[in-house]
Structures are given as structure tokens and as C-alpha cells.
Enzyme design. Structure first.
Site, PDB file in Angstrom:
ATOM      1  N   CYS A  99       0.819  -1.223   0.000  1.00  0.00           N
ATOM      2  CA  CYS A  99       0.000   0.000   0.000  1.00  0.00           C
ATOM      3  C   CYS A  99       0.849   1.267   0.000  1.00  0.00           C
ATOM      4  CB  CYS A  99      -0.943   0.009   1.192  1.00  0.00           C
ATOM      5  SG  CYS A  99      -2.263  -1.200   1.032  1.00  0.00           S
ATOM      6  N   HIS A 158      -2.753   7.227   3.580  1.00  0.00           N
ATOM      7  CA  HIS A 158      -3.290   5.988   3.028  1.00  0.00           C
ATOM      8  C   HIS A 158      -4.628   5.678   3.713  1.00  0.00           C
ATOM      9  CE1 HIS A 158      -3.664   2.223   1.165  1.00  0.00           C
ATOM     10  NE2 HIS A 158      -3.564   1.546   2.287  1.00  0.00           N
ATOM     11  N   ASN A 198     -10.075   0.856   0.634  1.00  0.00           N
ATOM     12  CA  ASN A 198      -8.625   0.863   0.414  1.00  0.00           C
ATOM     13  C   ASN A 198      -8.351   0.385  -1.009  1.00  0.00           C
ATOM     14  OD1 ASN A 198      -5.890   0.460   0.369  1.00  0.00           O
ATOM     15  ND2 ASN A 198      -5.820  -0.927   2.134  1.00  0.00           N
TER      16      ASN A 198
HETATM   17  O1  UT7 Z   1      -3.615  -1.442   3.659  1.00  0.00           O
HETATM   18  C1  UT7 Z   1      -3.129  -2.695   3.996  1.00  0.00           C
HETATM   19  C2  UT7 Z   1      -2.873  -2.723   5.420  1.00  0.00           C
HETATM   20  N1  UT7 Z   1      -4.045  -3.176   6.122  1.00  0.00           N
HETATM   21  C3  UT7 Z   1      -4.494  -2.504   7.187  1.00  0.00           C
HETATM   22  O2  UT7 Z   1      -4.026  -1.446   7.512  1.00  0.00           O
HETATM   23  C4  UT7 Z   1      -5.603  -3.174   7.993  1.00  0.00           C
HETATM   24  C5  UT7 Z   1      -5.319  -3.006   9.466  1.00  0.00           C
HETATM   25  N2  UT7 Z   1      -6.280  -3.753  10.307  1.00  0.00           N
HETATM   26  C6  UT7 Z   1      -7.544  -3.328  10.459  1.00  0.00           C
HETATM   27  O3  UT7 Z   1      -7.969  -2.356   9.864  1.00  0.00           O
HETATM   28  C7  UT7 Z   1      -8.408  -4.077  11.424  1.00  0.00           C
HETATM   29  O4  UT7 Z   1      -7.622  -4.938  12.218  1.00  0.00           O
HETATM   30  C8  UT7 Z   1      -9.541  -4.903  10.757  1.00  0.00           C
HETATM   31  C9  UT7 Z   1     -10.565  -3.979  10.132  1.00  0.00           C
HETATM   32  C10 UT7 Z   1      -8.969  -5.842   9.713  1.00  0.00           C
HETATM   33  C11 UT7 Z   1     -10.272  -5.745  11.806  1.00  0.00           C
HETATM   34  O5  UT7 Z   1     -10.768  -4.900  12.844  1.00  0.00           O
HETATM   35  P1  UT7 Z   1     -10.459  -5.206  14.381  1.00  0.00           P
HETATM   36  O6  UT7 Z   1     -11.137  -4.178  15.150  1.00  0.00           O
HETATM   37  O7  UT7 Z   1      -8.965  -5.342  14.530  1.00  0.00           O
HETATM   38  O8  UT7 Z   1     -11.177  -6.578  14.595  1.00  0.00           O
HETATM   39  P2  UT7 Z   1     -10.567  -7.962  15.110  1.00  0.00           P
HETATM   40  O9  UT7 Z   1      -9.764  -8.602  14.029  1.00  0.00           O
HETATM   41  O10 UT7 Z   1      -9.950  -7.763  16.450  1.00  0.00           O
HETATM   42  O11 UT7 Z   1     -11.890  -8.799  15.309  1.00  0.00           O
HETATM   43  C12 UT7 Z   1     -12.831  -8.490  16.342  1.00  0.00           C
HETATM   44  C13 UT7 Z   1     -14.074  -9.325  16.136  1.00  0.00           C
HETATM   45  C14 UT7 Z   1     -13.774 -10.804  15.904  1.00  0.00           C
HETATM   46  O12 UT7 Z   1     -14.796 -11.557  16.521  1.00  0.00           O
HETATM   47  P3  UT7 Z   1     -14.544 -12.283  17.944  1.00  0.00           P
HETATM   48  O13 UT7 Z   1     -13.369 -13.192  17.729  1.00  0.00           O
HETATM   49  O14 UT7 Z   1     -14.260 -11.169  18.895  1.00  0.00           O
HETATM   50  O15 UT7 Z   1     -15.837 -12.981  18.172  1.00  0.00           O
HETATM   51  C15 UT7 Z   1     -13.905 -10.957  14.429  1.00  0.00           C
HETATM   52  O16 UT7 Z   1     -14.274 -12.253  14.027  1.00  0.00           O
HETATM   53  O17 UT7 Z   1     -14.755  -8.879  14.983  1.00  0.00           O
HETATM   54  C16 UT7 Z   1     -15.007  -9.977  14.121  1.00  0.00           C
HETATM   55  N3  UT7 Z   1     -15.030  -9.508  12.749  1.00  0.00           N
HETATM   56  C17 UT7 Z   1     -16.137  -9.061  12.148  1.00  0.00           C
HETATM   57  N4  UT7 Z   1     -17.396  -8.952  12.575  1.00  0.00           N
HETATM   58  C18 UT7 Z   1     -18.302  -8.457  11.729  1.00  0.00           C
HETATM   59  C19 UT7 Z   1     -13.985  -9.393  11.877  1.00  0.00           C
HETATM   60  N5  UT7 Z   1     -14.423  -8.900  10.716  1.00  0.00           N
HETATM   61  C20 UT7 Z   1     -15.744  -8.686  10.860  1.00  0.00           C
HETATM   62  C21 UT7 Z   1     -16.744  -8.189  10.012  1.00  0.00           C
HETATM   63  N6  UT7 Z   1     -18.009  -8.087  10.499  1.00  0.00           N
HETATM   64  N7  UT7 Z   1     -16.487  -7.787   8.753  1.00  0.00           N
END
Ligand code: UT7
Length: 331
Positions: free
Chosen positions: A116, A256, A286
Site C-alpha cells: 500500500c 493511506h 482501500n
Molecule cells: O492497507 C493494507 C494494510 N491493512 C491494514 O491497515 C488493515 C489493518 N487492520 C484493520 O484495519 C483491522 O484490524 C480490521 C478492520 C482488519 C479488523 O478490525 P479489528 O477491530 O482489529 O477486529 P478484530 O480482528 O480484532 O476482530 C474483532 C471481532 C472478531 O470476533 P470475535 O473473535 O471477537 O468474536 C472478528 O471475528 O470482529 C469480528 N469480525 C467481524 N465482525 C463483523 C472481523 N471482521 C468482521 C466483520 N463483520 N467484517
């Protein structure tokens, strides 16, 4: 001899027509508009539909518009660099395909991949060719058909990405405008958190790799999130300090667009108010290499000659960095 600076003299963008909304995504995976808006800040993203269309088609549209609006003939272009993580093919370079489609005959061209941060690293690279004095018209295009590597059964990844492209023309100037400074960083150890498992030379495509869904983005969201907040904020603040810039001096942060929370954290560390931050994540998501030029394109009519911009990115690699740029024209 006077110092030659590399200035952006035009910008254009292109996004495909199809809009993939959070509501449509909610029918594909177990997610909701509320979760995506709260955790990421994206409402919708564009998707390139159509058999046989790829990243070069997005890039070609952006460069075509750029050449038209800047009155540049294809034969006048000296160099075209395409930054992408979703090339049309493993080889040849997508840059060559874009050049061919537009009749850019007198240029050499190549691709650059820095996740990115590709457009940022590309802007640094392209500016060096201009600063050398040898190349007068350099096109830098960032383009990605992210939908080609997104697994639409993986709810932790599929809301984030969209398709799009943007391009800038870089030309020499002896005035104090253009790319002033850059700080670019890489930590290859970060690859374990964000990569594509198969399709490269260590694991060529096979029935097994396709069955295991290994041709899609693999991302450990939280690890990437933490590194992105630190990387983007640290490097942006460091750039400000190095050039004695206060938040009053900076006209715009061009960050970004991976997650609203990463953008907000970076702006906060720079003590910038929200009205000085370019944000289009809610409608495009993104777009990887398309993101920075799409922002500049959308904000072009608000930008004034002499405006001080900080461009800042974080991406797969890990790669991150900042560019301090003085905008070179009023539109
Ligand atoms: O440009 C490339 C570089 N990429 C980035 O900069 C991405 C950086 N990371 C992020 O933006 C975030 O980590 C994400 C958006 C990918 C995920 O958000 P998060 O707040 O870190 O969520 P998490 O991975 O800690 O997940 C929390 C919960 C999980 O459920 P449990 O295990 O707590 O029951 C996930 O399964 O949210 C769940 N979850 C979702 N729920 C509903 C993950 N994705 C989703 C979703 N809808 N789309």
C-alpha cells in the site's frame, strides 16, 4: 546549475462504476453496515466488473484522462511507472501494457510493488528521474484491481478493499515546489502478517493452492493495525520535526486509506484538525496503489500553489513512509 525539482503538474483518477455496498456485503458474509462503519469507516467501494478486464484497464483510464487534461501527447512521455500489487499478469509489467494501450511509444516503463506504500515509493522513484534533468515528462500511475485477490468469503478482509486508479504527471521546475523530502521504510519480517500464500515462485498455482484459497490476501488484522498506527504516525511526525513544520504550516495530510481509525490516530499525533485531512475511505475503501492519487485528484480544486502536503502510507512488506510535497499549481 540550478537545482531541478520534480513537481506534480497534473492529476487524474478513475474508479469503476459498480458500487459494492455494505448491505450487499452483508448478504455475502456475516457482517453488518454498523460493524464495518464503526471498525473501519467504509460505506461502499468500487468493483471492476467484466470478463478480461484488469488493473491495466483502470490505469489506462486514469492516464488517458491525465494526458488529456494536461495537454500531453502520448509520444511526449519519457517514462511511465505503474505501482500495483495486482498486475495484469506476473509478467510483463502492467506499465508496459498501459503504455501500449495509450500509444506511449517513446517511453520506457516498469512496475513497482511496495504494497500500500507503492504510490509513495513510486513518487520518490519518479521524482529522481525528473531531478536528474534527463526526463521531462514522467507519468506515475497507481492502480489496483483488489477485487481480484479478495476472498469474498472472508469477512475480516473483504470489507476493506476496492478497485481504482490514479495518475500524476511529474515535470521539472527550478522553483521551490514539488517533492521536497521523503522518508521510506521497510521491515520484511512484517510479511508474515500480510501476504498472498500462493501464485509466486515458492508456491506456484496448483489445484491444492486454489482449493485452499491461497491466492487471496492473507491478513492478521490486529498485527497490521498496530504496526500501521505506529509506522504512519511516527514517520509523519518525524517529517514535520525535520522541516520545522507545525500543524499550522501543513495544508493537508494525504494519508493511506486502510482504516478510519489509523487515519485519525495519525492526524492526532500530528495535531492536525480533521478539516486538514483528505479522506475518501467511506466511498472507495482501500484501493491500495490508487489511494493517494485518487485523493489528490478529488482535492485538486482545493489545492493552492505553495500548499504544504504530507503524504503518508503503510502497507504490506511492511512498507511505510512519508513525503513532504509543495503543491505546484492552482487549478
Ligand atoms: O492497507 C493494507 C494494510 N491493512 C491494514 O491497515 C488493515 C489493518 N487492520 C484493520 O484495519 C483491522 O484490524 C480490521 C478492520 C482488519 C479488523 O478490525 P479489528 O477491530 O482489529 O477486529 P478484530 O480482528 O480484532 O476482530 C474483532 C471481532 C472478531 O470476533 P470475535 O473473535 O471477537 O468474536 C472478528 O471475528 O470482529 C469480528 N469480525 C467481524 N465482525 C463483523 C472481523 N471482521 C468482521 C466483520 N463483520 N467484517
Amino acid at each position: 546549475m540550478e537545482k531541478i525539482n520534480a513537481a506534480i503538474s497534473g492529476v487524474a483518477g478513475y474508479v469503476p462504476e459498480y458500487i459494492l455496498t455494505n448491505d450487499e456485503l452483508s448478504k455475502m458474509v456475516d457482517t453488518s453496515d454498523e460493524w464495518i462503519m464503526t471498525r473501519i469507516g467504509i460505506k461502499e467501494r468500487r468493483i471492476l466488473k467484466g470478463e478480461g478486464l484488469g488493473t491495466s484497464d483502470l490505469g489506462t483510464q486514469a492516464v488517458k484522462k491525465l494526458l488529456e487534461k494536461t495537454g500531453t501527447k502520448p509520444e511526449e512521455v519519457d517514462l511511465l511507472i505503474c505501482t500495483t500489487v495486482t498486475p495484469d499478469m506476473q509478467f510483463p509489467a502492467t506499465a508496459n501494457i498501459i503504455s501500449d494501450k495509450l500509444g506511449i511509444k517513446n517511453a520506457f516503463s516498469f512496475d513497482l510493488n511496495a504494497g500500500c506504500s507503492g504510490f509513495l515509493f513510486g513518487l520518490s522513484t519518479a521524482s529522481k528521474f525528473v531531478q536528474s534533468g534527463k526526463y521531462k515528462k514522467v507519468v506515475l500511475v497507481g492502480a489496483d484491481k483488489m477485487s481480484s485477490i479478495v476472498d469474498y468469503t472472508d469477512r475480516s478482509v473483504c470489507p476493506i478493499f476496492g478497485d481504482g486508479a490514479g495518475a500524476v504527471l511529474l515535470e521539472p521546475t527550478t522553483e521551490d515546489y514539488g517533492v521536497i523530502d521523503e522518508m521510506l521504510h521497510v521491515d520484511g519480517a512484517g510479511r508474515k502478517h500480510l501476504h498472498q500464500k500462493a501464485g509466486g515462485s515458492i508456491k506456484p498455482a496448483s489445484h491444492e493452492s486454489v482449493d485452499a484459497r491461497e491466492h487471496f490476501i492473507y491478513q492478521e488484522g490486529q498485527a497490521v493495525f498496530k504496526a500501521a498506527v505506529k509506522g504512519m504516525a511516527d514517520v509523519s511526525v518525524e517529517m514535520m520535526k525535520k522541516h520545522n513544520l507545525t500543524s499550522d504550516d501543513i495544508a493537508w495530510l494525504v494519508p493511506h486509506q486502510a482504516n478510519m481509525r489509523i487515519i485519525a490516530a495519525t492526524a492526532k499525533r500530528m495535531e492536525l484538525p480533521p478539516e486538514k485531512v483528505m479522506i475518501n475511505i467511506q466511498k472507495f475503501g482501500n484501493t491500495t496503489d490508487g489511494t493517494l492519487p485518487l485523493l489528490l485528484w478529488e482535492w485538486e480544486d482545493k489545492l493552492k500553489k505553495g500548499d504544504k502536503l504530507i503524504l503518508s502510507t503503510f502497507g504490506a512488506g511492511f512498507t511505510w513512509g512519508a513525503i513532504y510535497l509543495k503543491w505546484a499549481y492552482n487549478s
